[in-house]
Write a protein that holds these residues in place. Structure first.
Motif, PDB file in Angstrom:
ATOM      1  N   SER A  17       0.831  -1.205   0.000  1.00 41.21           N
ATOM      2  CA  SER A  17       0.000   0.000   0.000  1.00 41.21           C
ATOM      3  C   SER A  17       0.862   1.251   0.000  1.00 41.21           C
ATOM      4  O   SER A  17       0.438   2.294  -0.493  1.00 41.21           O
ATOM      5  N   ASP A  19       3.948   1.229  -1.540  1.00 42.32           N
ATOM      6  CA  ASP A  19       4.628   1.208  -2.838  1.00 42.32           C
ATOM      7  C   ASP A  19       4.139   0.001  -3.624  1.00 42.32           C
ATOM      8  O   ASP A  19       4.683  -1.099  -3.494  1.00 42.32           O
ATOM      9  N   THR A  57      -0.013   7.206  -8.300  1.00 42.48           N
ATOM     10  CA  THR A  57      -0.399   8.444  -7.642  1.00 42.48           C
ATOM     11  C   THR A  57      -0.093   9.575  -8.612  1.00 42.48           C
ATOM     12  O   THR A  57       1.057   9.781  -8.981  1.00 42.48           O
ATOM     13  N   ASN A  59      -0.004  13.480 -10.056  1.00 43.61           N
ATOM     14  CA  ASN A  59       0.125  14.874  -9.662  1.00 43.61           C
ATOM     15  C   ASN A  59      -0.956  15.650 -10.418  1.00 43.61           C
ATOM     16  O   ASN A  59      -0.779  16.025 -11.572  1.00 43.61           O
ATOM     17  N   HIS A  60      -2.089  15.871  -9.755  1.00 40.92           N
ATOM     18  CA  HIS A  60      -3.231  16.504 -10.416  1.00 40.92           C
ATOM     19  C   HIS A  60      -2.952  17.957 -10.812  1.00 40.92           C
ATOM     20  O   HIS A  60      -3.483  18.426 -11.819  1.00 40.92           O
ATOM     21  N   GLU A  95     -14.052  11.522  -9.048  1.00 37.02           N
ATOM     22  CA  GLU A  95     -13.007  10.535  -8.781  1.00 37.02           C
ATOM     23  C   GLU A  95     -13.515   9.420  -7.875  1.00 37.02           C
ATOM     24  O   GLU A  95     -13.158   8.261  -8.049  1.00 37.02           O
ATOM     25  N   THR A 141      -3.694  19.655   0.774  1.00 32.31           N
ATOM     26  CA  THR A 141      -3.777  18.242   1.138  1.00 32.31           C
ATOM     27  C   THR A 141      -2.488  17.839   1.840  1.00 32.31           C
ATOM     28  O   THR A 141      -1.508  17.467   1.178  1.00 32.31           O
ATOM     29  N   TYR A 143      -1.855  15.193   3.514  1.00 33.27           N
ATOM     30  CA  TYR A 143      -1.603  13.815   3.106  1.00 33.27           C
ATOM     31  C   TYR A 143      -2.887  13.215   2.570  1.00 33.27           C
ATOM     32  O   TYR A 143      -3.979  13.671   2.862  1.00 33.27           O
ATOM     33  N   GLU A 144      -2.713  12.182   1.741  1.00 34.71           N
ATOM     34  CA  GLU A 144      -3.843  11.527   1.090  1.00 34.71           C
ATOM     35  C   GLU A 144      -3.424  10.106   0.756  1.00 34.71           C
ATOM     36  O   GLU A 144      -2.253   9.838   0.500  1.00 34.71           O
ATOM     37  N   SER A 145      -4.380   9.199   0.734  1.00 40.31           N
ATOM     38  CA  SER A 145      -4.124   7.801   0.369  1.00 40.31           C
ATOM     39  C   SER A 145      -2.961   7.223   1.162  1.00 40.31           C
ATOM     40  O   SER A 145      -2.028   6.655   0.592  1.00 40.31           O
ATOM     41  N   ARG A 146      -3.026   7.389   2.463  1.00 37.12           N
ATOM     42  CA  ARG A 146      -1.966   6.879   3.326  1.00 37.12           C
ATOM     43  C   ARG A 146      -1.914   5.361   3.271  1.00 37.12           C
ATOM     44  O   ARG A 146      -2.939   4.709   3.103  1.00 37.12           O
TER      45      ARG A 146
END
Length: 158
Positions: A17, A19, A57, A59-60, A95, A141, A143-146
């Motif tokens: 999760s 990597d 992941t 970069n939006h 999303e 943000t 952090y996100e999607s930890r």
């Protein structure tokens, strides 16, 4: 449904999760298993539905979608069928869609380029799903999607 996991499987999930491109060799080093043993365990975790997929992941900001917002939706007519996710599935700006408890029925995570694009999307959401909306714009943000945190199996209720 709860799934019992060995500590090694939990560790593999934690590592992947963080990597999803981690090699079986590196997973083996981190868990003390051979490459083939790790490969078998990952395959088993996939077959059991504990690993649902792998992704990048993005970069939006760099791809021109710097504005993230959460749109909470509630049906205008609660007697109508609860089919908002189906009605909204073709809007590419959405999303994620979560069914939630509370005042709203669903929360949508969206990404767009500008506030004008957000305004246009809100109009499309309202029209497509016959809902009222409440919008929260993300300022930053931290952090996100930890990654999944390893650790002990949760205590069971008796």
């Amino acid at each position: 449904m709860t799934t019992e996991l060995e500590a090694t499987d939990r560790r593999i999930l934690e590592l992947l999760s963080a990597d999803g491109r981690m090699s079986f060799t590196d997973l083996g080093r981190a868990t003390g298993l051979s490459t083939s043993a790790v490969h078998q365990r990952v395959k088993r975790l996939e077959q059991r539905g504990l690993i649902l997929g792998y992704g990048a992941t993005v970069n939006h900001d760099a791809i021109g979608l710097p504005l993230t917002a959460f749109i909470s939706i509630r049906p205008i007519d609660p007697s109508q069928p609860d089919d908002s996710p189906e009605r909204l599935k073709d809007l590419p700006e959405i999303e994620s869609c979560w069914s939630v408890a509370g005042d709203e029925s669903y929360i949508l995570k969206i990404r767009v380029a500008t506030p004008v694009d957000l305004e246009a999307l809100l109009a499309r959401v309202r029209a497509a799903a016959n809902v009222s909306t409440r919008t929260t714009i993300v300022l930053s943000t931290p952090y996100e999607s930890r990654p999944v945190v390893g650790g002990e199996e949760p205590a069971r209720r008796t």
